[in-house]
Motif scaffolding. Structure first.
Motif, PDB file in Angstrom:
ATOM      1  N   VAL A 127      -2.832  -7.794   2.266  1.00 14.69           N
ATOM      2  CA  VAL A 127      -3.850  -6.754   2.326  1.00 14.69           C
ATOM      3  C   VAL A 127      -3.253  -5.562   1.603  1.00 14.69           C
ATOM      4  N   VAL A 128      -3.955  -5.097   0.579  1.00 16.43           N
ATOM      5  CA  VAL A 128      -3.446  -3.992  -0.242  1.00 16.43           C
ATOM      6  C   VAL A 128      -4.485  -2.881  -0.297  1.00 16.43           C
ATOM      7  N   ASP A 129      -4.005  -1.677  -0.581  1.00 19.75           N
ATOM      8  CA  ASP A 129      -4.949  -0.579  -0.791  1.00 19.75           C
ATOM      9  C   ASP A 129      -5.386  -0.601  -2.259  1.00 19.75           C
ATOM     10  N   LEU A 130      -6.291   0.281  -2.629  1.00 16.69           N
ATOM     11  CA  LEU A 130      -6.834   0.267  -3.987  1.00 16.69           C
ATOM     12  C   LEU A 130      -5.803   0.653  -5.042  1.00 16.69           C
ATOM     13  N   GLU A 131      -4.702   1.252  -4.624  1.00 16.66           N
ATOM     14  CA  GLU A 131      -3.624   1.576  -5.555  1.00 16.66           C
ATOM     15  C   GLU A 131      -2.652   0.414  -5.701  1.00 16.66           C
ATOM     16  N   GLY A 132      -2.866  -0.650  -4.926  1.00 18.52           N
ATOM     17  CA  GLY A 132      -2.038  -1.844  -5.047  1.00 18.52           C
ATOM     18  C   GLY A 132      -0.841  -1.878  -4.116  1.00 18.52           C
ATOM     19  N   ARG A 133      -0.733  -0.949  -3.189  1.00 18.98           N
ATOM     20  CA  ARG A 133       0.377  -0.932  -2.233  1.00 18.98           C
ATOM     21  C   ARG A 133       0.073  -1.879  -1.078  1.00 18.98           C
ATOM     22  N   VAL A 134       1.057  -2.669  -0.696  1.00 17.09           N
ATOM     23  CA  VAL A 134       0.872  -3.669   0.354  1.00 17.09           C
ATOM     24  C   VAL A 134       0.814  -2.998   1.715  1.00 17.09           C
ATOM     25  N   ARG A 135      -0.232  -3.300   2.452  1.00 19.84           N
ATOM     26  CA  ARG A 135      -0.357  -2.825   3.829  1.00 19.84           C
ATOM     27  C   ARG A 135       0.026  -3.909   4.823  1.00 19.84           C
ATOM     28  N   PHE A 136      -0.188  -5.174   4.424  1.00 20.86           N
ATOM     29  CA  PHE A 136       0.160  -6.301   5.287  1.00 20.86           C
ATOM     30  C   PHE A 136       0.430  -7.523   4.412  1.00 20.86           C
ATOM     31  N   ALA A 137       1.433  -8.312   4.791  1.00 19.90           N
ATOM     32  CA  ALA A 137       1.731  -9.583   4.134  1.00 19.90           C
ATOM     33  C   ALA A 137       1.955 -10.621   5.227  1.00 19.90           C
ATOM     34  N   ASN A 138       1.324 -11.785   5.098  1.00 17.44           N
ATOM     35  CA  ASN A 138       1.498 -12.800   6.146  1.00 17.44           C
ATOM     36  C   ASN A 138       2.802 -13.574   5.945  1.00 17.44           C
ATOM     37  N   ALA A 139       3.140 -14.393   6.924  1.00 18.62           N
ATOM     38  CA  ALA A 139       4.410 -15.131   6.917  1.00 18.62           C
ATOM     39  C   ALA A 139       4.499 -16.095   5.735  1.00 18.62           C
ATOM     40  N   ALA A 140       3.388 -16.722   5.374  1.00 21.34           N
ATOM     41  CA  ALA A 140       3.402 -17.660   4.246  1.00 21.34           C
ATOM     42  C   ALA A 140       3.750 -16.938   2.942  1.00 21.34           C
ATOM     43  N   LEU A 141       3.263 -15.717   2.777  1.00 18.50           N
ATOM     44  CA  LEU A 141       3.587 -14.938   1.579  1.00 18.50           C
ATOM     45  C   LEU A 141       5.054 -14.536   1.583  1.00 18.50           C
ATOM     46  N   GLU A 142       5.564 -14.166   2.743  1.00 17.92           N
ATOM     47  CA  GLU A 142       6.995 -13.855   2.857  1.00 17.92           C
ATOM     48  C   GLU A 142       7.834 -15.028   2.374  1.00 17.92           C
ATOM     49  N   ASP A 143       7.497 -16.229   2.858  1.00 19.85           N
ATOM     50  CA  ASP A 143       8.240 -17.432   2.476  1.00 19.85           C
ATOM     51  C   ASP A 143       8.138 -17.698   0.984  1.00 19.85           C
ATOM     52  N   ALA A 144       6.940 -17.564   0.433  1.00 21.87           N
ATOM     53  CA  ALA A 144       6.738 -17.857  -0.986  1.00 21.87           C
ATOM     54  C   ALA A 144       7.500 -16.886  -1.882  1.00 21.87           C
ATOM     55  N   LEU A 145       7.500 -15.611  -1.504  1.00 18.96           N
ATOM     56  CA  LEU A 145       8.197 -14.609  -2.312  1.00 18.96           C
ATOM     57  C   LEU A 145       9.699 -14.599  -2.062  1.00 18.96           C
ATOM     58  N   GLY A 146      10.106 -15.115  -0.909  1.00 20.69           N
ATOM     59  CA  GLY A 146      11.521 -15.073  -0.565  1.00 20.69           C
ATOM     60  C   GLY A 146      11.969 -13.666  -0.217  1.00 20.69           C
ATOM     61  N   ALA A 147      11.061 -12.896   0.400  1.00 26.59           N
ATOM     62  CA  ALA A 147      11.361 -11.517   0.768  1.00 26.59           C
ATOM     63  C   ALA A 147      10.820 -11.250   2.167  1.00 26.59           C
ATOM     64  N   SER A 148      11.404 -10.278   2.832  1.00 29.50           N
ATOM     65  CA  SER A 148      10.959  -9.946   4.188  1.00 29.50           C
ATOM     66  C   SER A 148       9.700  -9.087   4.142  1.00 29.50           C
ATOM     67  N   ARG A 149       8.978  -9.106   5.221  1.00 24.63           N
ATOM     68  CA  ARG A 149       7.758  -8.308   5.345  1.00 24.63           C
ATOM     69  C   ARG A 149       8.078  -6.826   5.171  1.00 24.63           C
ATOM     70  N   ARG A 150       9.217  -6.426   5.701  1.00 25.68           N
ATOM     71  CA  ARG A 150       9.629  -5.023   5.617  1.00 25.68           C
ATOM     72  C   ARG A 150       9.816  -4.597   4.157  1.00 25.68           C
ATOM     73  N   SER A 151      10.396  -5.483   3.342  1.00 25.74           N
ATOM     74  CA  SER A 151      10.603  -5.116   1.934  1.00 25.74           C
ATOM     75  C   SER A 151       9.307  -5.217   1.123  1.00 25.74           C
ATOM     76  N   ILE A 152       8.375  -6.051   1.557  1.00 26.89           N
ATOM     77  CA  ILE A 152       7.096  -6.192   0.853  1.00 26.89           C
ATOM     78  C   ILE A 152       6.176  -5.020   1.172  1.00 26.89           C
TER      79      ILE A 152
END
Length: 149
Positions: A20-45
């Protein structure tokens, strides 16, 4: 976790990649599957520019601009998701406005072609290993038989 993000906790149950991103493209929420795919923590995303997670960020940036202008209800396109480690992953991206103004839901489905290609490569590796095993086994049987003759 922010109270805003708690609205999207059901997205953690999905196997698809969701941000879930705002209109400027900043991440407000990332689910666990996205964390796994990117190889990054939710906190860093969280708070990062999500368009930079793609090999061509302009596609998502254009989609977010269109969502801000209400140009579409749902927009779909194919893109390459850049992982922290490894090759980019081809994904089908679905961009849709959220129920709250200024939020956009970005859903990514990994394309079947990638999975099929990896499966074929695994099968080829197994075939090579079986061929080598049979070759070595034939050699081990052949040498003692030559000594007996």
């Amino acid at each position: 976790m922010s109270p805003n993000a708690s609205r999207f906790l059901a997205f953690d149950l999905l196997a698809t990649l969701v941000a879930v991103v705002d209109l400027e493209g900043r991440v407000r929420f990332a689910n666990a599957a996205l964390e796994d795919a990117l190889g990054a923590s939710r906190r860093s995303i969280h708070g990062s520019r999500f368009a930079l997670a793609f090999t061509d960020p302009r596609l998502l940036e254009g989609a977010l601009q269109g969502a801000g202008r209400n140009d579409f209800a749902v927009l779909r396109y194919d893109a390459m998701l850049q992982r922290a480690v490894g090759d980019p992953v081809p994904v089908h991206v679905v961009v849709a406005p959220s129920d709250r103004h200024g939020e956009v839901i970005v859903e990514m489905l990994q394309q079947e072609q990638q999975a099929r290609q990896e499966r074929e490569e695994r099968l080829m590796d197994q075939a090579r290993a079986n061929k080598e095993l049979i070759r070595n086994l034939a050699h081990e049987i052949k040498n003692p038989l030559g000594g007996i003759r």
